[in-house]
Design a protein around this motif. Structure first.
Motif, PDB file in Angstrom:
ATOM      1  N   UNK A  86     -70.411 -10.907  36.082  1.00  0.00           N
ATOM      2  CA  UNK A  86     -70.348 -10.419  34.919  1.00  0.00           C
ATOM      3  C   UNK A  86     -68.641  -9.978  34.526  1.00  0.00           C
ATOM      4  N   UNK A  87     -68.483 -10.699  33.414  1.00  0.00           N
ATOM      5  CA  UNK A  87     -66.952 -10.336  32.996  1.00  0.00           C
ATOM      6  C   UNK A  87     -67.156  -9.796  31.551  1.00  0.00           C
ATOM      7  N   UNK A  88     -66.534  -8.602  31.199  1.00  0.00           N
ATOM      8  CA  UNK A  88     -66.388  -7.896  30.039  1.00  0.00           C
ATOM      9  C   UNK A  88     -65.287  -7.537  29.556  1.00  0.00           C
ATOM     10  N   UNK A  89     -64.744  -7.894  28.538  1.00  0.00           N
ATOM     11  CA  UNK A  89     -63.226  -7.648  27.927  1.00  0.00           C
ATOM     12  C   UNK A  89     -63.493  -7.206  26.629  1.00  0.00           C
ATOM     13  N   UNK A  90     -62.800  -6.195  26.426  1.00  0.00           N
ATOM     14  CA  UNK A  90     -62.945  -5.262  25.124  1.00  0.00           C
ATOM     15  C   UNK A  90     -61.448  -5.059  24.629  1.00  0.00           C
ATOM     16  N   UNK A  91     -61.121  -5.553  23.441  1.00  0.00           N
ATOM     17  CA  UNK A  91     -59.733  -5.311  22.864  1.00  0.00           C
ATOM     18  C   UNK A  91     -59.969  -4.269  21.791  1.00  0.00           C
ATOM     19  N   UNK A  92     -58.948  -3.803  21.666  1.00  0.00           N
ATOM     20  CA  UNK A  92     -58.935  -2.857  20.395  1.00  0.00           C
ATOM     21  C   UNK A  92     -57.570  -2.344  20.194  1.00  0.00           C
ATOM     22  N   UNK A  93     -57.421  -1.583  19.113  1.00  0.00           N
ATOM     23  CA  UNK A  93     -56.029  -0.733  18.691  1.00  0.00           C
ATOM     24  C   UNK A  93     -56.399   0.510  18.444  1.00  0.00           C
ATOM     25  N   UNK A  94     -55.683   1.484  19.452  1.00  0.00           N
ATOM     26  CA  UNK A  94     -55.754   2.869  19.591  1.00  0.00           C
ATOM     27  C   UNK A  94     -55.620   3.597  17.931  1.00  0.00           C
ATOM     28  N   UNK A  95     -56.294   4.119  17.179  1.00  0.00           N
ATOM     29  CA  UNK A  95     -56.095   4.390  15.930  1.00  0.00           C
ATOM     30  C   UNK A  95     -54.944   5.299  15.758  1.00  0.00           C
ATOM     31  N   UNK A  96     -54.946   6.433  16.688  1.00  0.00           N
ATOM     32  CA  UNK A  96     -53.983   7.601  16.700  1.00  0.00           C
ATOM     33  C   UNK A  96     -52.483   7.107  16.988  1.00  0.00           C
ATOM     34  N   UNK A  97     -52.490   6.067  18.323  1.00  0.00           N
ATOM     35  CA  UNK A  97     -51.007   5.824  18.469  1.00  0.00           C
ATOM     36  C   UNK A  97     -50.666   4.366  18.359  1.00  0.00           C
ATOM     37  N   UNK A  98     -51.656   3.557  17.742  1.00  0.00           N
ATOM     38  CA  UNK A  98     -51.321   2.282  17.235  1.00  0.00           C
ATOM     39  C   UNK A  98     -51.042   1.361  18.427  1.00  0.00           C
ATOM     40  N   UNK A  99     -51.394   1.660  19.699  1.00  0.00           N
ATOM     41  CA  UNK A  99     -51.063   0.877  20.731  1.00  0.00           C
ATOM     42  C   UNK A  99     -52.169  -0.068  20.998  1.00  0.00           C
ATOM     43  N   UNK A 100     -51.955  -1.124  21.641  1.00  0.00           N
ATOM     44  CA  UNK A 100     -53.155  -1.987  21.757  1.00  0.00           C
ATOM     45  C   UNK A 100     -53.770  -1.580  23.378  1.00  0.00           C
ATOM     46  N   UNK A 101     -55.059  -1.556  23.021  1.00  0.00           N
ATOM     47  CA  UNK A 101     -55.912  -1.010  24.496  1.00  0.00           C
ATOM     48  C   UNK A 101     -56.763  -2.168  24.703  1.00  0.00           C
ATOM     49  N   UNK A 102     -56.657  -2.602  26.066  1.00  0.00           N
ATOM     50  CA  UNK A 102     -57.631  -3.570  26.752  1.00  0.00           C
ATOM     51  C   UNK A 102     -58.396  -2.872  27.858  1.00  0.00           C
ATOM     52  N   UNK A 103     -59.718  -3.330  27.859  1.00  0.00           N
ATOM     53  CA  UNK A 103     -60.510  -2.564  28.925  1.00  0.00           C
ATOM     54  C   UNK A 103     -61.353  -4.024  29.578  1.00  0.00           C
ATOM     55  N   UNK A 104     -61.054  -4.176  30.725  1.00  0.00           N
ATOM     56  CA  UNK A 104     -61.642  -5.234  31.432  1.00  0.00           C
ATOM     57  C   UNK A 104     -62.611  -4.875  32.646  1.00  0.00           C
ATOM     58  N   UNK A 105     -63.660  -5.433  32.744  1.00  0.00           N
ATOM     59  CA  UNK A 105     -64.719  -5.127  34.026  1.00  0.00           C
ATOM     60  C   UNK A 105     -65.021  -6.448  34.356  1.00  0.00           C
ATOM     61  N   UNK A 106     -64.810  -6.559  35.567  1.00  0.00           N
ATOM     62  CA  UNK A 106     -65.044  -7.769  36.453  1.00  0.00           C
ATOM     63  C   UNK A 106     -66.106  -7.255  37.382  1.00  0.00           C
ATOM     64  N   UNK A 107     -67.355  -7.896  37.609  1.00  0.00           N
ATOM     65  CA  UNK A 107     -68.110  -7.629  38.738  1.00  0.00           C
ATOM     66  C   UNK A 107     -68.464  -9.159  39.128  1.00  0.00           C
ATOM     67  N   UNK A 108     -68.135  -9.146  40.744  1.00  0.00           N
ATOM     68  CA  UNK A 108     -68.344 -10.561  41.065  1.00  0.00           C
ATOM     69  C   UNK A 108     -69.092 -10.393  42.400  1.00  0.00           C
TER      70      UNK A 108
END
Length: 80
Positions: free
Chosen positions: A58-80
């Protein structure tokens, strides 16, 4: 048949080939033991290959932009 069956067949072959000192006229126990050891090894390897092949991945990748700071946020979960 599984990994345990392969180990069991291999051990029975070891016992027949090396531990028993019985002479039977209709079967050669040493040869039978070697055949069972080979068969047990084959069953073990094939079962191990199938067990390692069935692992869920299972590989889950979520990309987004933090609305408060405007920084790019990436969340990655790898289950092998």
């Amino acid at each position: 048949m599984g990994i345990g069956s392969g180990i069991f067949i291999f051990v029975v072959g070891l016992i027949l080939a090396f531990a028993l000192q019985v002479q039977v006229s209709w079967i050669d126990l040493k040869t039978t033991g070697y055949i069972l050891m080979g068969a047990g090894l084959v069953v073990f390897v094939i079962s191990l290959a199938f067990a390692l092949r069935r692992r869920p991945r299972t590989v889950v990748r979520q990309n987004g932009v933090d609305p408060v700071t405007g920084e790019r946020v990436e969340r990655r979960t790898d289950d092998y």
